[in-house]
Scaffold this motif. Structure first.
Motif, PDB file in Angstrom:
ATOM      1  N   THR A  90       0.404  11.081 -15.599  1.00 44.35           N
ATOM      2  CA  THR A  90       1.678  11.539 -16.156  1.00 44.35           C
ATOM      3  C   THR A  90       2.697  10.420 -16.267  1.00 44.35           C
ATOM      4  OG1 THR A  90       1.337  13.736 -15.196  1.00 44.35           O
ATOM      5  CG2 THR A  90       3.575  13.169 -15.861  1.00 44.35           C
ATOM      6  N   ALA A  91       2.795   9.620 -15.227  1.00 46.85           N
ATOM      7  CA  ALA A  91       3.924   8.689 -15.097  1.00 46.85           C
ATOM      8  C   ALA A  91       3.732   7.400 -15.876  1.00 46.85           C
ATOM      9  CB  ALA A  91       4.142   8.354 -13.619  1.00 46.85           C
ATOM     10  N   ARG A  92       4.873   6.886 -16.373  1.00 47.89           N
ATOM     11  CA  ARG A  92       4.938   5.529 -16.887  1.00 47.89           C
ATOM     12  C   ARG A  92       5.755   4.700 -15.894  1.00 47.89           C
ATOM     13  NH1 ARG A  92       7.370   4.963 -22.466  1.00 47.89           N
ATOM     14  NH2 ARG A  92       8.830   6.579 -21.746  1.00 47.89           N
ATOM     15  N   ILE A  93       5.452   3.425 -15.838  1.00 45.45           N
ATOM     16  CA  ILE A  93       6.083   2.547 -14.852  1.00 45.45           C
ATOM     17  C   ILE A  93       7.244   1.784 -15.480  1.00 45.45           C
ATOM     18  CG2 ILE A  93       5.725   0.619 -13.259  1.00 45.45           C
ATOM     19  CD1 ILE A  93       4.339   3.198 -12.427  1.00 45.45           C
ATOM     20  N   ALA A  94       8.342   1.717 -14.729  1.00 41.71           N
ATOM     21  CA  ALA A  94       9.506   0.947 -15.159  1.00 41.71           C
ATOM     22  C   ALA A  94       9.761  -0.184 -14.170  1.00 41.71           C
ATOM     23  CB  ALA A  94      10.740   1.841 -15.244  1.00 41.71           C
ATOM     24  N   ALA A  95      10.118  -1.343 -14.702  1.00 43.70           N
ATOM     25  CA  ALA A  95      10.545  -2.476 -13.875  1.00 43.70           C
ATOM     26  C   ALA A  95      12.060  -2.564 -13.934  1.00 43.70           C
ATOM     27  CB  ALA A  95       9.906  -3.765 -14.380  1.00 43.70           C
ATOM     28  N   PHE A  96      12.657  -2.890 -12.799  1.00 44.39           N
ATOM     29  CA  PHE A  96      14.112  -2.912 -12.703  1.00 44.39           C
ATOM     30  C   PHE A  96      14.632  -4.341 -12.556  1.00 44.39           C
ATOM     31  CE2 PHE A  96      17.970  -3.078 -10.142  1.00 44.39           C
ATOM     32  CZ  PHE A  96      18.803  -2.172 -10.789  1.00 44.39           C
ATOM     33  N   GLY A  97      15.737  -4.618 -13.222  1.00 45.21           N
ATOM     34  CA  GLY A  97      16.381  -5.921 -13.088  1.00 45.21           C
ATOM     35  C   GLY A  97      17.821  -5.832 -13.564  1.00 45.21           C
ATOM     36  N   SER A  98      18.432  -6.971 -13.772  1.00 53.04           N
ATOM     37  CA  SER A  98      19.839  -7.000 -14.191  1.00 53.04           C
ATOM     38  C   SER A  98      19.970  -7.726 -15.525  1.00 53.04           C
ATOM     39  CB  SER A  98      20.693  -7.698 -13.133  1.00 53.04           C
ATOM     40  OG  SER A  98      20.248  -9.021 -12.929  1.00 53.04           O
ATOM     41  N   THR A  99      21.124  -7.552 -16.129  1.00 53.45           N
ATOM     42  CA  THR A  99      21.392  -8.301 -17.353  1.00 53.45           C
ATOM     43  C   THR A  99      21.412  -9.793 -17.044  1.00 53.45           C
ATOM     44  OG1 THR A  99      23.770  -8.060 -16.945  1.00 53.45           O
ATOM     45  CG2 THR A  99      22.732  -6.418 -18.367  1.00 53.45           C
ATOM     46  N   LYS A 133       0.834  -1.207   0.000  1.00 54.63           N
ATOM     47  CA  LYS A 133       0.000   0.000   0.000  1.00 54.63           C
ATOM     48  C   LYS A 133       0.863   1.250   0.000  1.00 54.63           C
ATOM     49  CE  LYS A 133      -3.770   2.346   2.439  1.00 54.63           C
ATOM     50  NZ  LYS A 133      -3.115   3.670   2.398  1.00 54.63           N
ATOM     51  N   ASP A 134       1.947   1.236   0.784  1.00 52.94           N
ATOM     52  CA  ASP A 134       2.864   2.378   0.792  1.00 52.94           C
ATOM     53  C   ASP A 134       3.373   2.669  -0.618  1.00 52.94           C
ATOM     54  OD1 ASP A 134       2.671   2.592   3.565  1.00 52.94           O
ATOM     55  OD2 ASP A 134       4.478   1.405   3.934  1.00 52.94           O
ATOM     56  N   LYS A 135       3.776   1.620  -1.309  1.00 51.47           N
ATOM     57  CA  LYS A 135       4.353   1.807  -2.640  1.00 51.47           C
ATOM     58  C   LYS A 135       3.320   2.366  -3.615  1.00 51.47           C
ATOM     59  CE  LYS A 135       7.549  -0.810  -4.190  1.00 51.47           C
ATOM     60  NZ  LYS A 135       8.534  -1.797  -4.629  1.00 51.47           N
ATOM     61  N   LEU A 136       2.104   1.905  -3.511  1.00 49.68           N
ATOM     62  CA  LEU A 136       1.052   2.403  -4.394  1.00 49.68           C
ATOM     63  C   LEU A 136       0.694   3.848  -4.053  1.00 49.68           C
ATOM     64  CD1 LEU A 136      -1.185  -0.795  -4.471  1.00 49.68           C
ATOM     65  CD2 LEU A 136       0.190   0.101  -6.356  1.00 49.68           C
ATOM     66  N   ASP A 137       0.661   4.171  -2.746  1.00 49.06           N
ATOM     67  CA  ASP A 137       0.371   5.553  -2.335  1.00 49.06           C
ATOM     68  C   ASP A 137       1.461   6.503  -2.826  1.00 49.06           C
ATOM     69  OD1 ASP A 137      -1.929   4.775  -1.083  1.00 49.06           O
ATOM     70  OD2 ASP A 137      -1.099   4.786   0.948  1.00 49.06           O
ATOM     71  N   ILE A 138       2.711   6.086  -2.712  1.00 48.15           N
ATOM     72  CA  ILE A 138       3.812   6.924  -3.188  1.00 48.15           C
ATOM     73  C   ILE A 138       3.738   7.094  -4.701  1.00 48.15           C
ATOM     74  CG2 ILE A 138       6.323   7.009  -3.491  1.00 48.15           C
ATOM     75  CD1 ILE A 138       6.561   5.734  -0.703  1.00 48.15           C
ATOM     76  N   THR A 139       3.375   6.022  -5.413  1.00 47.64           N
ATOM     77  CA  THR A 139       3.222   6.108  -6.867  1.00 47.64           C
ATOM     78  C   THR A 139       2.210   7.184  -7.247  1.00 47.64           C
ATOM     79  OG1 THR A 139       3.766   3.757  -7.122  1.00 47.64           O
ATOM     80  CG2 THR A 139       2.582   4.809  -8.934  1.00 47.64           C
ATOM     81  N   SER A 140       1.077   7.209  -6.551  1.00 47.38           N
ATOM     82  CA  SER A 140       0.042   8.212  -6.845  1.00 47.38           C
ATOM     83  C   SER A 140       0.542   9.621  -6.600  1.00 47.38           C
ATOM     84  CB  SER A 140      -1.197   7.940  -5.980  1.00 47.38           C
ATOM     85  OG  SER A 140      -1.784   6.696  -6.316  1.00 47.38           O
ATOM     86  N   ARG A 141       1.293   9.810  -5.542  1.00 48.21           N
ATOM     87  CA  ARG A 141       1.803  11.154  -5.234  1.00 48.21           C
ATOM     88  C   ARG A 141       2.870  11.599  -6.235  1.00 48.21           C
ATOM     89  NH1 ARG A 141      -0.525   9.199  -0.903  1.00 48.21           N
ATOM     90  NH2 ARG A 141      -1.327  10.582   0.728  1.00 48.21           N
ATOM     91  N   LEU A 142       3.707  10.671  -6.663  1.00 45.16           N
ATOM     92  CA  LEU A 142       4.704  11.004  -7.681  1.00 45.16           C
ATOM     93  C   LEU A 142       4.035  11.379  -8.993  1.00 45.16           C
ATOM     94  CD1 LEU A 142       7.333   8.187  -6.998  1.00 45.16           C
ATOM     95  CD2 LEU A 142       7.560  10.623  -6.449  1.00 45.16           C
ATOM     96  N   GLU A 162       1.034  12.717  -9.274  1.00 42.37           N
ATOM     97  CA  GLU A 162       0.457  14.043  -9.059  1.00 42.37           C
ATOM     98  C   GLU A 162       1.526  15.131  -9.209  1.00 42.37           C
ATOM     99  OE1 GLU A 162      -1.242  13.924  -5.193  1.00 42.37           O
ATOM    100  OE2 GLU A 162      -2.729  12.403  -5.705  1.00 42.37           O
ATOM    101  N   LEU A 163       2.743  14.811  -8.781  1.00 40.64           N
ATOM    102  CA  LEU A 163       3.837  15.776  -8.874  1.00 40.64           C
ATOM    103  C   LEU A 163       4.284  15.988 -10.316  1.00 40.64           C
ATOM    104  CD1 LEU A 163       5.870  17.562  -7.303  1.00 40.64           C
ATOM    105  CD2 LEU A 163       7.345  15.544  -7.125  1.00 40.64           C
ATOM    106  N   GLY A 164       3.987  15.027 -11.188  1.00 41.25           N
ATOM    107  CA  GLY A 164       4.366  15.168 -12.595  1.00 41.25           C
ATOM    108  C   GLY A 164       5.597  14.397 -12.995  1.00 41.25           C
ATOM    109  N   VAL A 165       6.041  13.470 -12.141  1.00 42.29           N
ATOM    110  CA  VAL A 165       7.195  12.640 -12.484  1.00 42.29           C
ATOM    111  C   VAL A 165       6.870  11.819 -13.727  1.00 42.29           C
ATOM    112  CG1 VAL A 165       8.593  10.681 -11.716  1.00 42.29           C
ATOM    113  CG2 VAL A 165       8.102  12.563 -10.138  1.00 42.29           C
TER     114      VAL A 165
END
Length: 541
Positions: free
Chosen positions: A71-80, A29-38, A40-43
């Motif tokens: 505004t935001a698009r989501i990126a997933a992070f990983g390694s080669t 829930k924290d991660k989703l709440d932060i996503t919404s605020r980012l 809203e900020l225009g990230v």
């Protein structure tokens, strides 16, 4: 704004790199709440996490699809890919594709030391790992970003190999290559030189990802943009491992107000302070009050000369209008203050005082601070000091007497326990006058200060029943003259809230209970005057 300047993309990694800071642990829930605020900020890009590392991040990518991001698009992070396997066989890459995130960011080694000593593979195999992974992502229809880890250290150690890593990423179809100062030690001038040198061979858009170990992450990010970088990675409030990442709360206004690069709207920029504080609350990390742009002290003036100048010309001691980022100007009063501090502070309270009165208030402050009080972090106590000096002021209540008792008694062992129970009993007796009535109350508490608080509230409740909404959120004690040991003067600072407002009060005395009473009484009377029934009665009148 300078329209000729290029658009800079904001890439936030609070949810991934930021969570590597010691003490930060986010729920889904924290991660989703932060996503919404980012959003809203225009990230522009939000890196949601590392799905191959834990189930929570896997679930995040499923749930984030339900958010209505504007505004935001989501990126997933990983390694080669791992050494010795194909990209199609690599579980990490498969997990990244399974997220359905439109952007996939892969971290890969560009420092030969890490390749041979950490990964324990060959330089040639590492190049294939970068190339194969990015090529495969492109066949899966993903926008591929490459985090060139330890790039600046790698470039200093073996520039040919570090550059070769970028070339194979570019040739494999990378959409953006992020140059990473993973150890946070590069200096701005050197960073600029390296970025300029890359222009001869690297044509794909470049991003920057720097850590703050040298206290230069924001400066390096700004420098990178000045040298043509078009994508900036960072975190809110600079969260991150060790000394943190580049702080987007400083980078965003730096780009927009200093360099004329419009990265978000003016309305979104005006929410920067709010978003910064909201995310600090979510991650349960206290805000640094001296943080530039968004900290509570970022536009606070304490010195008398400063306050006097700001009262005449605001920009004389401010590099920008605090309202631009949703912050506000504060003028605090202390022993270092001048008359202008008092006039500005009382004006903010809605109290008009004459210059001579301001001078008298200032002398009271200096006398009180010599006795151990400190008003710059106790604005409510300062207001009470001012109000009590006004000729027509009538206190909400006045103390007649109080007494506290702490008694330890030994309970005999009961049949259910074979242990003695030494529970201290704390009790307070209070006599206060409210108007023409005197109240004499007694209460027990979890310690003498709590008992005193309860007894005072019991006395006030019949006249001010609404007082129950006020609660203490912090209680701090500081010993001022340590050489006096247990006879030392102590300063008590109390923070209170009613759920909508937060205020701080102070008391100082050689008796810690009396110092606590001062802060408690100020807190309750301040609230009654500003938001309680006394405030409502005054407005009605």
């Amino acid at each position: 704004m300078t329209s000729a300047m290029p658009q800079v993309i904001l890439y936030d990694t609070t949810l991934r790199d930021g969570t590597q800071q010691e003490g930060i642990s986010l729920t889904l829930k924290d991660k989703l709440d932060i996503t919404s605020r980012l959003d809203e900020l225009g990230v522009h890009i939000i890196e949601g996490g590392y799905p191959f590392s834990n189930p929570k991040d896997e679930e995040y990518f499923r749930r984030v699809k339900g958010l209505n991001l504007k505004t935001a698009r989501i990126a997933a992070f990983g390694s080669t890919r791992r050494a010795g396997v194909t990209a199609e066989q690599d579980g990490n890459l498969q997990a990244l594709i399974a997220t359905e995130a439109p952007i996939v960011t892969l971290v890969g080694k560009t420092w030969d030391l890490h390749v041979t000593e950490v990964l324990e593979t060959s330089l040639e195999e590492n190049l294939l790992m970068i190339s194969d992974s990015i090529s495969w992502l492109k066949t899966q229809g993903r926008e591929a970003h490459f985090d060139a880890e330890h790039f600046f250290d790698g470039y200093n150690a073996n520039s040919d190999y570090a550059l070769q890593c970028l070339k194979v990423a570019q040739d494999a179809g990378a959409d953006v290559i992020h140059l990473c100062d993973t150890n946070g030690g590069v200096l701005p001038q050197r960073l600029g030189e390296v970025v300029d040198a890359l222009r001869e061979t690297i044509t794909v858009p470049l991003g920057i990802h720097v850590h703050n170990d040298g206290e230069l992450a924001v400066a390096n990010s700004i420098t990178a943009v000045q040298h043509g970088i078009v994508q900036v990675q960072g975190t809110i409030n600079g969260y991150g491992e060790r000394c943190g990442n580049a702080n987007l709360c400083s980078i965003i206004p730096g780009l927009q107000t200093k360099m004329g690069i419009r990265v978000i709207s003016d309305e979104q920029l005006n929410r920067l302070t709010t978003v910064s504080h909201e995310i600090a609350e979510i991650v349960n990390m206290g805000m640094n009050p001296s943080q530039p742009y968004v900290g509570a002290r970022a536009f606070t003036h304490k010195g008398g000369l400063h306050a006097a100048a700001v009262a005449k010309v605001e920009r004389s001691y401010e590099h920008m209008d605090p309202d631009t980022v949703g912050n506000s100007r504060r003028v605090v009063v202390s022993e270092l203050a001048g008359r202008s501090n008092v006039l500005a502070a009382t004006k903010a309270m809605g109290i008009d005082v004459e210059p001579d009165t301001a001078r008298a208030i200032l002398e009271q402050v200096k006398t009180a601070e010599a006795a151990g009080f400190q008003y710059e972090d106790a604005e409510a106590s300062f207001e009470m000091l001012v109000r009590r000096g006004l000729p027509d002021y009538r206190p909400a209540f006045s103390l007649q007497d109080f007494m506290t008792v702490v008694e330890t008694w030994r309970r005999r062992p009961s049949m259910s326990s074979d242990e003695d129970n030494d529970d201290p009993l704390s009790e307070a007796v209070v006599k206060v006058r409210v108007g023409d009535e005197q109240f004499h109350t007694v209460a027990e508490g979890n310690g003498p200060v709590n008992a005193l608080d309860e007894a005072l509230r019991k006395a006030l409740r019949s006249k001010f029943p609404e007082i129950g909404v006020v609660r203490l959120t912090d209680y701090k004690v500081r010993i001022l003259n340590q050489e006096s040991a247990t006879a030392a003067t102590v300063r008590v600072l109390i923070e209170s809230t009613d759920g909508d407002h937060v205020w701080r009060t102070v008391g100082s005395h050689t008796n810690i209970i009396h110092a606590s009473w001062m802060a408690l009484a100020d807190s309750l009377e301040y609230w009654l005057l500003n938001w309680g029934s006394m405030a409502k009665a005054a407005k009605g009148a």
